[in-house]
Scaffold this active site. Structure first.
Site, PDB file in Angstrom:
ATOM      1  CG  ASP A   1      71.493  18.356  51.483  1.00 51.39           C
ATOM      2  OD1 ASP A   1      70.316  18.378  51.092  1.00 51.39           O
ATOM      3  OD2 ASP A   1      72.450  18.798  50.807  1.00 51.39           O
TER       4      ASP A   1
ATOM      5  CG  HIS B   1      69.280  23.290  49.730  1.00 52.02           C
ATOM      6  ND1 HIS B   1      69.986  22.834  50.830  1.00 52.02           N
ATOM      7  CD2 HIS B   1      69.046  22.198  48.965  1.00 52.02           C
ATOM      8  CE1 HIS B   1      70.173  21.536  50.723  1.00 52.02           C
ATOM      9  NE2 HIS B   1      69.610  21.115  49.606  1.00 52.02           N
TER      10      HIS B   1
ATOM     11  NE  ARG C   1      73.195  15.761  47.539  1.00 52.69           N
ATOM     12  CZ  ARG C   1      72.095  15.418  48.196  1.00 52.69           C
ATOM     13  NH1 ARG C   1      71.090  16.257  48.308  1.00 52.69           N
ATOM     14  NH2 ARG C   1      71.968  14.220  48.738  1.00 52.69           N
TER      15      ARG C   1
HETATM   16  C1  SIN Z   1      69.017  18.985  46.837  1.00 50.97           C
HETATM   17  O1  SIN Z   1      68.283  19.178  47.785  1.00 50.97           O
HETATM   18  O2  SIN Z   1      70.130  18.486  46.949  1.00 50.97           O
HETATM   19  C2  SIN Z   1      68.551  19.380  45.464  1.00 50.97           C
HETATM   20  C3  SIN Z   1      68.791  20.814  45.163  1.00 50.97           C
HETATM   21  C4  SIN Z   1      68.468  21.104  43.731  1.00 50.97           C
HETATM   22  O3  SIN Z   1      68.287  20.177  42.942  1.00 50.97           O
HETATM   23  O4  SIN Z   1      68.410  22.264  43.373  1.00 50.97           O
END
Ligand code: SIN
Length: 277
Positions: free
Chosen positions: A109, A250, A265
């Protein structure tokens, strides 16, 4: 003897991820509980919780145990938007009208920020009823450890550009943040070395000619995305994932269109720019 007295920690895979039980995130946490959550995060890179229907205020309180909140940099064109009245909370809502979703490429991120967030806490309110919408997580310690000594030596001292324009919508007319970070980073708390380039934002290794940079980055992206370093998390309504953004990557999987997936988030500020490993 268990390293944990107040929480239960169950590994999800050899290199990354652990499920945390025996805690209610709607309540105020003791300093012992917070210390143990931090230890679990450092040990496993990402920690998961099920059945935690926390409010926005409880979500903020949980994140603030670990540091001040990070405000998303750049990207008017991102698929997530600030939640009403909560600028630090990003709403990630996707349904049959969505053209794309957040994070559908391997990434760290906000690595395009000079000081990227130390972590993110994503609370899914609603997930597709018949499965889908899982998230993949990967350990960048494991990716680094698996490189040959020759490639590690090649990467020592290199730096790379991270550009927000790739992950965000480049047509939205926003000024995209850019930052330069070391290719190999040392984690500020564990002291471990890790690979710090990602397909979502890393565009160029500064010290190499363009053609060499493109080939080395392609090799590293392919390496980082090997399944041996990964796990796959299956969400339920009111599951939470808290990832250490300094040592994991991720990728969200969008296999549920036209079903609905809605999450919120929060990101926690990093203390300092990533340091060379
Ligand atoms: C993100 O990259 O914050 C999204 C992750 C997700 O929606 O699973």
């Amino acid at each position: 003897m268990s390293r944990y007295e107040t929480i239960t920690v169950t590994r999800c895979s050899p290199h990354v991820g652990a499920l945390i039980d025996n805690i209610d995130l709607r309540t105020e946490l003791s300093s012992r509980q917070v210390d143990e959550l931090r230890r679990a995060l450092l040990d496993h890179g990402v920690i998961f919780f099920h059945n935690q229907p926390i409010s926005f205020e409880q979500h903020r309180r949980l994140a603030m145990y670990f540091g001040p909140l990070h405000i998303h940099v750049g990207g008017k064109g991102t698929a997530s938007k600030p939640a009403d009245g909560y600028p630090e909370i990003r709403r990630q809502h996707f349904d049959g009208n969505s053209k794309r979703v957040s994070g559908e490429v391997w990434h760290t991120d906000q690595s395009c920020a000079p000081i990227p967030p130390m972590g993110s806490i994503l609370h899914q309110h609603k997930v597709p009823p018949n499965g889908g919408g899982d998230t993949l997580f990967a350990s960048m310690y494991a990716a680094y450890d698996a490189l040959s000594a020759n490639i590690r030596a090649l990467l020592d001292g290199l730096t790379a550009i991270h550009d927000g324009a790739i992950l965000f919508d480049a047509n939205s007319g926003t000024d995209y943040p850019q930052a330069t970070h070391p290719v190999v980073v040392r984690h500020p708390e564990t002291g471990r070395r890790l690979l710090y380039v990602n397909r979502g934002q890393t565009t160029r290794i500064n010290e190499l000619p363009r053609a060499e940079s493109d080939h080395i980055l392609a090799l590293l992206f392919e390496h980082i995305e090997r399944p041996e370093f990964q796990m796959r998390f299956r969400w339920a309504d009111h599951s939470i994932a808290f990832w250490d953004n300094r040592c994991t990557q991720h990728r969200a999987i969008w296999d549920y269109w036209p079903e609905i997936r809605t999450g919120y988030r929060i990101q926690i500020q990093g203390d300092a720019a990533p340091v060379p490993g």
